[in-house]
Design a protein around this motif. Structure first.
Motif, short mmCIF file in Angstrom:
data_model
loop_
_atom_site.label_atom_id
_atom_site.label_comp_id
_atom_site.label_asym_id
_atom_site.label_seq_id
_atom_site.Cartn_x
_atom_site.Cartn_y
_atom_site.Cartn_z
N TYR A 183 0.82 -1.21 0.00
CA TYR A 183 0.00 0.00 0.00
C TYR A 183 0.86 1.28 0.00
O TYR A 183 0.62 2.19 -0.80
CB TYR A 183 -0.99 -0.01 1.18
N PRO A 184 1.89 1.36 0.83
CA PRO A 184 2.68 2.62 0.86
C PRO A 184 3.35 2.95 -0.48
O PRO A 184 3.67 4.09 -0.73
CB PRO A 184 3.73 2.35 1.94
N VAL A 185 3.56 1.96 -1.34
CA VAL A 185 4.26 2.24 -2.62
C VAL A 185 3.30 2.11 -3.80
O VAL A 185 3.71 1.89 -4.93
CB VAL A 185 5.48 1.30 -2.81
N ARG A 186 2.01 2.32 -3.52
CA ARG A 186 0.98 1.89 -4.47
C ARG A 186 1.01 2.56 -5.83
O ARG A 186 0.60 1.96 -6.81
CB ARG A 186 -0.41 2.05 -3.84
N LEU B 84 8.34 10.16 -1.86
CA LEU B 84 7.18 10.31 -0.97
C LEU B 84 6.80 8.96 -0.35
O LEU B 84 6.45 8.88 0.83
CB LEU B 84 5.98 10.85 -1.76
N ALA B 85 6.89 7.93 -1.17
CA ALA B 85 6.55 6.59 -0.65
C ALA B 85 7.49 6.22 0.48
O ALA B 85 7.08 5.70 1.53
CB ALA B 85 6.63 5.56 -1.77
N MET B 86 8.78 6.52 0.29
CA MET B 86 9.78 6.11 1.29
C MET B 86 9.69 6.94 2.57
O MET B 86 9.69 6.41 3.66
CB MET B 86 11.18 6.27 0.70
N PHE B 87 9.60 8.28 2.38
CA PHE B 87 9.76 9.14 3.56
C PHE B 87 8.44 9.43 4.28
O PHE B 87 8.44 9.88 5.41
CB PHE B 87 10.50 10.42 3.17
N THR B 88 7.29 9.19 3.61
CA THR B 88 6.02 9.42 4.31
C THR B 88 5.25 8.10 4.46
O THR B 88 4.08 8.10 4.78
CB THR B 88 5.12 10.43 3.56
N LYS B 89 5.92 7.00 4.18
CA LYS B 89 5.29 5.67 4.18
C LYS B 89 4.02 5.66 3.32
O LYS B 89 3.01 5.03 3.64
CB LYS B 89 4.98 5.21 5.60
N GLY B 90 4.07 6.45 2.25
CA GLY B 90 2.98 6.44 1.28
C GLY B 90 1.84 7.38 1.62
O GLY B 90 0.92 7.57 0.83
#
Ligand SMILES: Cc1cc2nc3c(=O)[nH]c(=O)nc-3n(C[C@H](O)[C@H](O)[C@H](O)COP(=O)(O)OP(=O)(O)OC[C@H]3O[C@@H](n4cnc5c(N)ncnc54)[C@H](O)[C@@H]3O)c2cc1C
Length: 559
Positions: free
Chosen positions: A388-391, A410-416
Motif C-alpha cells: 500500500y505505501p508504494v501503491r 514520498l513513498a519512502m519518507f512518508t510511508k505512502g
C-alpha cells in the motif's frame, strides 16, 4: 476417439510457482492441524517438471518462507548466497556515480541470492512429501464455469486442461488425447504474470472492474560465469539511468553468487512511448557499458530468459475472490516494483488463499462471499503493509523519471501517506504511433531506435538468446500465439512499424519477404519463452497467448 476424462477434487491449484506451491503446502498443514476428512488437492503445471518455467532475479526476502516452513534450514532449502553488500549506481553512457546511501527499497541485508528454479524444485518436493499430487506438463487451457454465460456472477467449477496430439492443421495426430475436465469446489489461480486463465476471469467475470489498469514491465535476464575473484559472492549491484532515457522506466541488477556465477538483467516498464524502442537492445547496451563490460569480459553466457513482471502494485489487484475461485501471486499483481520482489508476496498470498479455501470447503460454502475472507486476510497481512505505501510509484514513473523519483521519495519518507493514487495507463495505450512520436513516417521501421552491436562475446542476438533459454516446442501443433495477422499486414506497419519484432525478446515475430515485394508476419512460435510481453504490449490487442502442448516452453534450470 478417446473420451474426455472428468476428475473431481476439493481444491485445484493452477500453477506450481511459489504462490501455487505455498498454497498446496499450507493446505496440507491446515489439514494436519485441524484433522477430519482429508481434502483432495491437485496442482497442475504446464512445465514438464518443477522449476523449469521459473524466472526471477532472484533476491529472496525469506519472511514468508520462515512462516511457511520454520525449520527450512534443516530441510535442505537452497538458500543460495546471503547478500554481503548493496551498491546502487547511476549510469551515464561512459561513467558511473555511486549513490552515497542505499535507499531502503534497495537494502538487501538478510536476503539471499537464489535460483528461483532450484528453490521451486525444493518447494515442490516439500509438497510432494505431504502426499499432494502435482501434475507436470498439464496446462490449464480453459476455465470451466457454471451458470448464465452472459452473467459476470457465474461460478468457477474448475479447469479444462489442454488437448495433446493435435497437428498444426488442427487435426488429431496419431496419439490424440483430449484434455481432462478437473472439477473443484475451489480453484486457486496461481498462473503467474498475465496468467491466461486469470485473463479469462478478467474477461468473463470482469474481475478488474474496480481496479486500476494492470501495469507491466519486461525483465530480461542472463546467467554468466565470470572469473571467480572478480566479484565477492553476495555482491548486489543495481543501476539506474543509461541506457534508458528519461521517458523509460526501469533499471538493472547484477547479483553475484558463489563460484563466479552471476545473475544479470534489466527491467523496463512496458509503457514506453517510442514504438521503435527494443528492450533487448537496451539490455545489450547495458552490457557494453564500460563498468559492466569490465565485469563480464572473459566470462561465459550460461543461460538467457525473459518474463513480464506485474508492476502496478496494490491498486491494480483484481477482485481476489469469485464464486469457486481465488487469485494469488503474480496473477493478482502482488509485486513490489520498488524492491523488484514478488516471491515472498506470492508465497504469502498462496498461504492465505489456502487457509480460506480450506475453511470454505469444510463449511460447504465456496461462494464469492465466503471466499471474501481471503481479501480480508490479505488486507490484514504483510502484503498490504508492504504494497500500500508504494501503491502508485510505478504509475508515476509512467510520467517520466522526475515524477517517478518524487513519488518514490514520498513513498519512502512518508510511508505512502503523501502519495496520490494515480490510475496509470494500460501499457500498450502509451506507445505512440511513428508519425506522432517521430513527426514523420520512418522508412527503416524494422530497425530499433536503440539498435546495439552484437559481438557474440558480451552481446548476443535474440535467436542466440532463445537458444540459451533452452526453449522447445513441437512445431507440428497449432501455433499457441493467436494473432489477427490482417492487422499486421494492413495498418500496423505504417502506424507502429511492427513493434512486435522489437518488444518480443525471443524473435518469435519476424517480418519476412512475402514473395511479391512486400512483407508478411512469420511467427516462430517454437522460440517462445512464455514471457507474455506480446499479449500485453501489442498496440491493437490482437495477440493472445495460450498454453502450448503440455511440458513445452523454456527450460530455466539454475535461473
Ligand atoms: C526478471 C524478473 C526478475 C525478478 N526478480 C525478483 C527478485 O529478485 N526477487 C523477488 O522476490 N521477485 C522477483 N521477481 C518476481 C517473482 O519472480 C514473482 O513475483 C514470482 O515468481 C511470482 O510467483 P507466482 O507463483 O505467482 O508466479 P510464477 O513464478 O510465474 O509461477 C506461475 C506458474 O504457473 C504456471 N502456469 C502458468 N499458466 C499455466 C496454466 N495455464 N496451466 C498450468 N500452469 C500454468 C507457470 O508455468 C509457472 O510455473 C522477478 C520477476 C522477473 C520476471
Amino acid at each position: 476417439m478417446a473420451e474426455r476424462e472428468t476428475l473431481e477434487v476439493d481444491v485445484l491449484i493452477v500453477g506450481a510457482g511459489p504462490a501455487g506451491l505455498s498454497a498446496a503446502l499450507r493446505l496440507a498443514q491446515v489439514q494436519k492441524s485441524k484433522g477430519g476428512d482429508a481434502l483432495s488437492i491437485a496442482v497442475i503445471e504446464k512445465a514438464p517438471d518443477a522449476g523449469r518455467h521459473q524466472l526471477s532475479g532472484a533476491l529472496l526476502d525469506p519472511s514468508s518462507l520462515r512462516d511457511l516452513i520454520p525449520d527450512f534450514e534443516s530441510k535442505g532449502e537452497p538458500l543460495g548466497t546471503p547478500v554481503d553488500n548493496d551498491n546502487i549506481y547511476f549510469l551515464t553512457e561512459a561513467s558511473k556515480f555511486r549513490l552515497p546511501i542505499t535507499p531502503p527499497p534497495f537494502q538487501n541485508h538478510g536476503n539471499h541470492i537464489i535460483s528461483l528454479s532450484q528453490f521451486t524444485k525444493w518447494l515442490a518436493a516439500q509438497v510432494e512429501a505431504e502426499g499432494i499430487d502435482l501434475f507436470w506438463g498439464f496446462p490449464g487451457q480453459h476455465v470451466l464455469f457454471e451458470g448464465d454465460p452472459h452473467s459476470v456472477d457465474r461460478k468457477v467449477i474448475g479447469v479444462r486442461t489442454g488437448d495433446r496430439g493435435i497437428g498444426k492443421d488442427g487435426q488429431p495426430k496419431g496419439a490424440f488425447e483430449p484434455g481432462a475436465d478437473i472439477h473443484a469446489k475451489v480453484t486457486i489461480f496461481a498462473d503467474g504474470v498475465r496468467g491466461h486463465l486469470t485473463k479469462q476471469l478478467y474477461r468473463e467475470l470482469q474481475i478488474g472492474a474496480g481496479a486500476g489498469p494492470p501495469q507491466f514491465a519486461i525483465g530480461i535476464k542472463e546467467l554468466w560465469d565470470i572469473p571467480k575473484d572478480r566479484l565477492k559472492p553476495g555482491t548486489v549491484i543495481h543501476t539506474l539511468g543509461y541506457p534508458l532515457r528519461e521517458e523509460e522506466f526501469g533499471g538493472t541488477w547484477l547479483y553475484a553468487m558463489n563460484d563466479g556465477r552471476i545473475s544479470i538483467g534489466m527491467v523496463v516498464g512496458l509503457e514506453y512511448r517510442d514504438p521503435l524502442f527494443d528492450p533487448h537492445a537496451a539490455f545489450q547496451h547495458f552490457k557494453l557499458h564500460p563498468f559492466i563490460k569490465s565485469i563480464l569480459e572473459g566470462g561465459q553466457l550460461v543461460r538467457y530468459g525473459a518474463k513480464a513482471v506485474p508492476e502496478g502494485g496494490w491498486n491494480t489487484q483484481p477482485q481476489l475472490h469469485v464464486d469457486g475461485g481465488l487469485i494469488v501471486g503474480d496473477a493478482a499483481n502482488f509485486v513490489n516494483s520498488m524492491r523488484l520482489k514478488g516471491i515472498h508476496l506470492a508465497m504469502r498470498s498462496g498461504m492465505l488463499a489456502a487457509e480460506t479455501a480450506f475453511d470454505a470447503v469444510r463449511s460447504g460454502n465456496t461462494s464469492s462471499k465466503s471466499l471474501a475472507a481471503y481479501k480480508a486476510r490479505v488486507d490484514g497481512s504483510a502484503i498490504k503493509s508492504e504494497l500500500y505505501p508504494v501503491r502508485s510509484v510505478h504509475q508515476a514513473f509512467g510520467h517520466g523519471l522526475v515524477a517517478g523519483s518524487v513519488a518514490a521519495g514520498l513513498a519512502m519518507f512518508t510511508k505512502g501517506v503523501a502519495l496520490q493514487d494515480l490510475p496509470g495507463h494500460p501499457g500498450h495505450k502509451q506507445m505512440e504511433m511513428i508519425q506522432g512520436y517521430y513527426g514523420l513516417a520512418k522508412r527503416d521501421y524494422l530497425v530499433p531506435s536503440n539498435a546495439a552491436p552484437i559481438d557474440r562475446k558480451v552481446t548476443f542476438d535474440k535467436v542466440t538468446g532463445a537458444h540459451y533459454s533452452g526453449t522447445h516446442h513441437d512445431e507440428n501443433q497449432p501455433v499457441h500465439l493467436l494473432v489477427h495477422t490482417e492487422v499486421c499486414h494492413t495498418i500496423c506497419g505504417g502506424e507502429y512499424g511492427h513493434p512486435c519484432v522489437r518488444f518480443c525478446p525471443a524473435n518469435v515475430y519476424e517480418m519476412v519477404d512475402n514473395g511479391t515485394g512486400g512483407k508478411r508476419l512469420q511467427i516462430n512460435a517454437s522460440n517462445c519463452v512464455h514471457c507474455k510481453t506480446c499479449d500485453i504490449m501489442d498496440p491493437y490487442g490482437v495477440i493472445t497467448w495460450v498454453a502450448p502442448e503440455g511440458g513445452e516452453g523454456p527450460s530455466y534450470e539454475g535461473m
